[in-house]
Enzyme design. Structure first.
Site, PDB file in Angstrom:
ATOM      1  N   TYR A  15       0.668  -7.876   7.771  1.00  0.00           N
ATOM      2  CA  TYR A  15      -0.433  -7.021   7.304  1.00  0.00           C
ATOM      3  C   TYR A  15      -1.796  -7.484   7.804  1.00  0.00           C
ATOM      4  CZ  TYR A  15      -2.833  -4.046   3.868  1.00  0.00           C
ATOM      5  OH  TYR A  15      -3.610  -3.108   3.240  1.00  0.00           O
ATOM      6  N   ARG A  25       2.638   7.600   9.946  1.00  0.00           N
ATOM      7  CA  ARG A  25       1.264   7.372  10.410  1.00  0.00           C
ATOM      8  C   ARG A  25       0.752   8.504  11.286  1.00  0.00           C
ATOM      9  NH1 ARG A  25       0.180   3.283   6.939  1.00  0.00           N
ATOM     10  NH2 ARG A  25       1.447   1.454   7.288  1.00  0.00           N
ATOM     11  N   ILE A  58      -4.709   0.488   9.078  1.00  0.00           N
ATOM     12  CA  ILE A  58      -3.441  -0.191   8.851  1.00  0.00           C
ATOM     13  C   ILE A  58      -2.626   0.550   7.797  1.00  0.00           C
ATOM     14  CG2 ILE A  58      -2.390  -2.426   8.353  1.00  0.00           C
ATOM     15  CD1 ILE A  58      -4.405  -2.290  10.761  1.00  0.00           C
ATOM     16  N   GLU A  59      -3.293   1.045   6.776  1.00  0.00           N
ATOM     17  CA  GLU A  59      -2.598   1.674   5.667  1.00  0.00           C
ATOM     18  C   GLU A  59      -2.050   3.052   6.024  1.00  0.00           C
ATOM     19  OE1 GLU A  59      -1.661   0.772   2.788  1.00  0.00           O
ATOM     20  OE2 GLU A  59      -2.634  -1.169   2.547  1.00  0.00           O
ATOM     21  N   SER A  60      -2.861   3.888   6.636  1.00  0.00           N
ATOM     22  CA  SER A  60      -2.488   5.297   6.785  1.00  0.00           C
ATOM     23  C   SER A  60      -2.897   5.907   8.108  1.00  0.00           C
ATOM     24  CB  SER A  60      -3.141   6.102   5.659  1.00  0.00           C
ATOM     25  OG  SER A  60      -4.561   6.047   5.788  1.00  0.00           O
TER      26      SER A  60
END
Length: 533
Positions: free
Chosen positions: A257, A532, A152-154
């Protein structure tokens, strides 16, 4: 025949001797010495040593039997009979967070399921790091679905940088990284380091879970900041509203998120239900840590390990420069099978230097051209390796990467390797302007008033250095000014086109210099839109 009978007889005698009970008394374990120092108290109930029952407290032994004490088990879970077939299976067994039931979860499931190439690219990239993260989560007793958070972050890209300047797989902001002891200097950025950033991320998540007592709220705080989540909870408490993740008022990014993480978790839990094809990730380590004791070129380390440099950097993404400074980075990560290759080749590397670069601390503020001349480098090469943009001066105390002589034996010190920074300041630029000469104004008086050279003032106006100007005469001057003033003038439209372009270029370089700085900002969130792919 007689010989055989004799042998049999001897054997029987031997066996009968072994079967004979030893009648020597056994010393009791709790016996105390008598008045006679040569005598030891014995217990008549002691069983012979050769008696199996006597040794273990049965038969004639009168020692009381002790009841078995029941010890509660540490876990109520039943241990599986079979080891996980792969890492996905192992991860599924550790899922422990409550599932989020929300319409946004279905929305994100459809989004991911409609992009199989994106999922495949993400999961293949994660194969280098996922085993280590799952092991760390299990060691800490944390839910293993947290290993999916870098998706999700990167998208599991350790080089990812968000629009808010969060960096690495776990997307740490500079200030938050500093708080969790992630070094950020001119040589490396630990926010990108696989081991250091994972340690910091799990520390942070555990801290947040301890604060809020709920994994969904902890994740919201990881993305939005603990202060923001705390205030959102306080507002709901005051209004008599619910306090769960789904009931808090939060930004759209944070609102989405946890549903994103839940969607990825659902796909990993049942890939067939979403027509997802997860690549096989074996349930064993991908990399191994290897100690280094000397500064070493990245290219040499990759060559000694037998891996491509790009693969080496994928496991060691925190390195900014072409050299590894052992005092700051005492260990590197290598593919499991290549670690032994590296150690063997390192022992055989007895000729030639390990590092072709070292660090020079700039003694005073100077231009890149002057610095290049001092260290015997080409200016363009000095700018390139140290990322110095145009029209910038290098401030005193900056740490520059420069060539290392073949006779140099000392490695970079730990103080420099851990705290080396590069500070830049804009060059002074000039602007052509005109001023009206006053009574008794001369070349010398105008030069003194504007801190200029009299020779320059005379040259710009085609007069002699000792000339005087008539009152009201237009005098041409090129006045120095800071870049920010030039930029402001350019926006007001008062500059000539060439000066405007120079100001805009200086503005870009100044922004670049600020981005290169590791100065923390007052932001405690770790999320942000990220490139991403």
């Amino acid at each position: 025949m007689k010989q055989i009978s004799a042998v049999c007889l001897a054997g029987l005698v031997f066996l009968s001797g072994c079967a004979t009970q030893n009648t020597a008394p056994k010393v009791a374990q709790d016996a105390k010495p008598t008045a006679d120092s040569d005598a030891l108290a014995t217990t008549p109930e002691s069983a012979p040593e050769s008696s199996l029952f006597g040794r273990f407290g049965f038969g004639n032994n009168t020692l009381p039997l002790q009841p078995v004490t029941l010890v509660p088990s540490s876990s109520r879970q039943v241990a599986p009979l079979f080891a996980p077939s792969d890492l996905w299976d192992r991860m599924r067994r550790g899922f422990a967070m409550p599932n989020l039931q929300h319409d946004l979860v279905q929305d994100r499931e459809q989004w991911y399921a409609s992009r199989p190439d994106y999922i495949l690219r993400m999961t293949e990239r994660s194969s280098k790091y996922l085993f280590y993260i799952v092991e760390e989560l299990e060691r800490r007793g944390m839910p293993t679905e947290l290993a999916l958070l870098p998706y999700i972050e990167s998208a599991f890209n350790p080089q990812a940088v968000s629009s808010a300047k969060a960096a690495g797989m776990w997307q740490f902001m500079p200030a938050t990284g500093n708080y969790f002891d992630l070094k950020q200097n001119v040589f490396r950025d630990d926010r990108r380091d696989v081991l250091a950033s994972t340690r910091a991320a799990l520390d942070y998540l555990q801290k947040l879970h301890g604060m809020f007592g709920d994994w969904h709220l902890a994740l919201a705080a990881y993305n939005w900041g603990e202060g923001n989540v705390g205030r959102a909870i306080a507002r709901n408490q005051k209004a008599g509203l619910g306090l769960s993740y789904a009931e808090l008022n939060m930004p759209a990014e944070t609102r989405m998120y946890v549903p994103k993480l839940q969607a990825v978790k659902n796909i990993v839990a049942q890939p067939s239900a979403f027509n997802a094809d997860l690549p096989l990730i074996e349930n064993h380590p991908y990399f191994q840590t290897v100690e280094i004791t000397r500064d070493m070129d990245v290219a040499l380390a990759a060559r000694l390990a037998g891996v491509r440099e790009e693969d080496f950097r994928a496991l060691n993404p925190s390195l900014h420069k072409p050299v590894i400074l052992a005092a700051g980075t005492p260990q590197i990560l290598l593919p499991w099978d290549n670690a032994k290759v590296f150690e063997r080749n390192l022992q055989a590397h007895t000729q030639g230097q390990y590092a072709s670069w070292t660090v020079w601390t700039v003694p005073s503020t100077m231009s890149p051209a002057d610095a290049a001349q001092r260290v015997g480098m080409n200016e363009a090469e000095l700018r390139s390796i140290n990322h110095i943009p145009p029209r910038m001066l290098i401030k005193a105390g900056s740490a520059l990467m420069v060539p290392r002589s073949t006779t140099m034996r000392e490695d970079v010190t730990g103080r420099v390797a851990d705290s080396g920074q590069m500070a830049l300041t804009p060059e002074m630029v000039t602007r052509r302007t005109t001023v009206r000469a006053g009574k008794r104004d001369s070349v010398a008086s105008l030069a003194q008033r504007h801190h200029l050279s009299a020779a320059n003032v005379a040259e710009w106006n085609g007069v002699k250095p000792g000339a005087a100007f008539k009152p009201g005469q237009q005098v041409v001057l090129y006045l120095p000014m800071q870049v920010k003033s030039t930029v402001a003038s350019a926006h007001r439209g008062r500059n000539a086109p060439a000066t405007r372009q120079r100001a805009q270029a200086a503005n870009r370089t100044q922004a670049t210099a600020k981005r290169g700085s590791a100065a923390p900002v007052k932001v405690a969130r770790a999320g942000g839109k990220t490139e991403r792919r």
